[in-house]
Design a protein around this motif. Sequence first.
Motif, PDB file in Angstrom:
ATOM      1  N   ILE A 103       0.977  -1.227  -0.065  1.00 17.38           N
ATOM      2  CA  ILE A 103       0.057   0.019  -0.089  1.00 17.38           C
ATOM      3  C   ILE A 103       0.769   1.267   0.062  1.00 17.38           C
ATOM      4  CG2 ILE A 103      -1.540   1.222   1.345  1.00 17.38           C
ATOM      5  CD1 ILE A 103      -3.019  -1.454   2.181  1.00 17.38           C
ATOM      6  N   ALA A 104       1.926   1.277   0.868  1.00 16.30           N
ATOM      7  CA  ALA A 104       2.853   2.348   0.892  1.00 16.30           C
ATOM      8  C   ALA A 104       3.397   2.597  -0.422  1.00 16.30           C
ATOM      9  CB  ALA A 104       3.834   1.968   1.870  1.00 16.30           C
ATOM     10  N   ARG A 105       3.834   1.507  -1.363  1.00 18.03           N
ATOM     11  CA  ARG A 105       4.419   1.820  -2.517  1.00 18.03           C
ATOM     12  C   ARG A 105       3.451   2.287  -3.514  1.00 18.03           C
ATOM     13  NH1 ARG A 105       8.782  -1.578  -3.759  1.00 18.03           N
ATOM     14  NH2 ARG A 105       8.331  -1.998  -5.994  1.00 18.03           N
ATOM     15  N   LEU A 106       2.041   1.943  -3.616  1.00 16.54           N
ATOM     16  CA  LEU A 106       1.085   2.705  -4.401  1.00 16.54           C
ATOM     17  C   LEU A 106       0.904   4.058  -3.910  1.00 16.54           C
ATOM     18  CD1 LEU A 106      -1.308  -0.288  -4.933  1.00 16.54           C
ATOM     19  CD2 LEU A 106       0.064   0.475  -6.503  1.00 16.54           C
ATOM     20  N   HIS A 107       0.949   4.248  -2.608  1.00 12.48           N
ATOM     21  CA  HIS A 107       0.879   5.733  -2.097  1.00 12.48           C
ATOM     22  C   HIS A 107       1.862   6.396  -2.524  1.00 12.48           C
ATOM     23  CE1 HIS A 107      -2.104   4.878   1.414  1.00 12.48           C
ATOM     24  NE2 HIS A 107      -2.746   4.493   0.491  1.00 12.48           N
ATOM     25  N   LEU A 108       2.984   5.934  -2.823  1.00  5.11           N
ATOM     26  CA  LEU A 108       4.125   6.781  -3.450  1.00  5.11           C
ATOM     27  C   LEU A 108       3.806   7.170  -4.747  1.00  5.11           C
ATOM     28  CD1 LEU A 108       7.395   5.359  -1.797  1.00  5.11           C
ATOM     29  CD2 LEU A 108       6.233   7.513  -1.080  1.00  5.11           C
ATOM     30  N   LEU A 109       3.420   5.932  -5.561  1.00  2.00           N
ATOM     31  CA  LEU A 109       2.839   6.435  -6.867  1.00  2.00           C
ATOM     32  C   LEU A 109       1.810   7.534  -7.099  1.00  2.00           C
ATOM     33  CD1 LEU A 109       2.672   5.551 -10.090  1.00  2.00           C
ATOM     34  CD2 LEU A 109       1.138   3.778  -9.331  1.00  2.00           C
TER      35      LEU A 109
END
Length: 557
Positions: free
Chosen positions: A41-47
């Motif tokens: 989820i954190a990776r997608l939030h950065l995107l």
Amino acid sequence: MIQENFIKLYERSFRENWDLPCYTDYGEDTTYSYGDVAREIARLHLLFKYCQLRRGDKIAIIGKNNSRWCIAYMAVITYGGFVVPILQDFSPNDVHHIVNHSESVFLFTSDLIWEHLEEERLAGLRGVFSLTDFRCLYQRDGETIQLFLKHQNEEMDKHYPNGFHKEDVIYTELSNDKVMLLNYTSGTTGFSKGVMLTGNNLAGNVTFGIRSQLLKKGDRVLSFLPLAHAYGCAFDFLTATAVGTHITLLGKIPSPKILMKAFEEVKPNLIITVPLVIEKIYKNVIQPIINRRSMRWALNIPLLDSQIYGQIRKKLVDALGGRFKEVIIGGAAMNPEVEEFFHRIKFPFTIGYGMTECAPLISYAPCEEFVPTSSGRVLDIMEARIWKEDPEAKYGEIQVRGENVMVGYYKNPEATREAFTEDGWLRTGDLGLLDEKGNLYIRGRSKTMILGSNGQNIFPEEIEARLNNLPFVLESLVIERNKKLVALVYADYEALDSLGLNQPDNLKAIMDENLKSLNESVAAYEKVSQIQLYPTEFEKTPKRSIKRYLYNSIAVE
């Protein structure tokens, strides 16, 4: 207003259940822990942040049930976006319409579905991502999404130099009164509308699931209903993720054979299903046992019957994994014969009632309190009333209001006005009764009810339930033609072939006998004039209800 903040439920769950298993794709070795999911989820939030997505931006998801479907949904909600789940059964035309109507800027999709979509008809999309591995399948001219994804690991290291830990799970502050979900319905009436659901609507269902202890930390569920539909989503996914349950996602069509194998392996603690699935299991597992001549004889002997029913119950419980506390059935009307049999053998089941517009739950009672033929008790956060145009009528429309009720249909004020009464109650379109203890009894859809020649109310679903229990009938649809009732029947051709009976003369004789048996069991005004064979299965909604509107104008021989 529900006190629990919907987004914070998940912030807390990911922290508290960090090392527990969260999502597993059935038949694959990979399992995501709650910590793994939080990291994805954190990776997608950065995107999302890199692409300057704003709160309230819409992101659509379409594909079979799998871990990345769940992760994408959670990432959108916890970022503050609107999630737009789309049923994978929808045609490409419907998908184009929903993506455009919802003004979605991103789309998460299976590779196969993307192959059938036309990017030139999705002009509003900035990016499309695969539900296989989150790679970018398409980016609009001028976007640099693919470049960012190449360096995503470095971005994670830059934002979380000491690694990503449970203390880093901090999600957006968004009050429960904000719309968070657009759920496009696919009803039996054929019109798809975008139901606007708030954090409060979603939290109402999830916190009810938590308070009722439907699921708890360390439990297991098998998610086989489509997650894009409100029913499976609310309990197999949202409630389960909020409490630390291990969710196994079945990304296959849930045939009885596949389901039985999956139940045996997963051994779920709760089973959420629709009537069609449980009725097929009844037909495949139970009916062959009780139709044996020796068994029918034994069931007529007092004392023996209770022992036999106990053995049948054990066989059925074992077939469903053996560890569940109850089976919750909803989404469509249950076959009365199957329901009566389950009650007789003391099988732990209950029937609930809801609709997408209530995210979805309206009524439910645990199996030990469930009243047969009802659809459970109206929830304590909901109210229901029966509205009758004619005060003398036996049944009236079920109308509801309360915490779970939607705010309206997206960009459709006319449909929203029609959905509510002047004093603010949601019209369900279902006819029924409400007893003094708050139990709901549903008789049928107001739109499908047929008015008999002498003003009698005829509910075709009740006639179909009887017909579906007769030999070699897989499914049926009762329609009105020239003031007479006609039954369209899709026959069990496989069973007929296996017995060498699939010849026109045999089939006609069987259906003539079925017609005679049916008409002996219904009221005079419910008698069916003829059975007409239909060549294919009837088209269905994702809840497995027949799309009746497609057959209303069909020519009858």
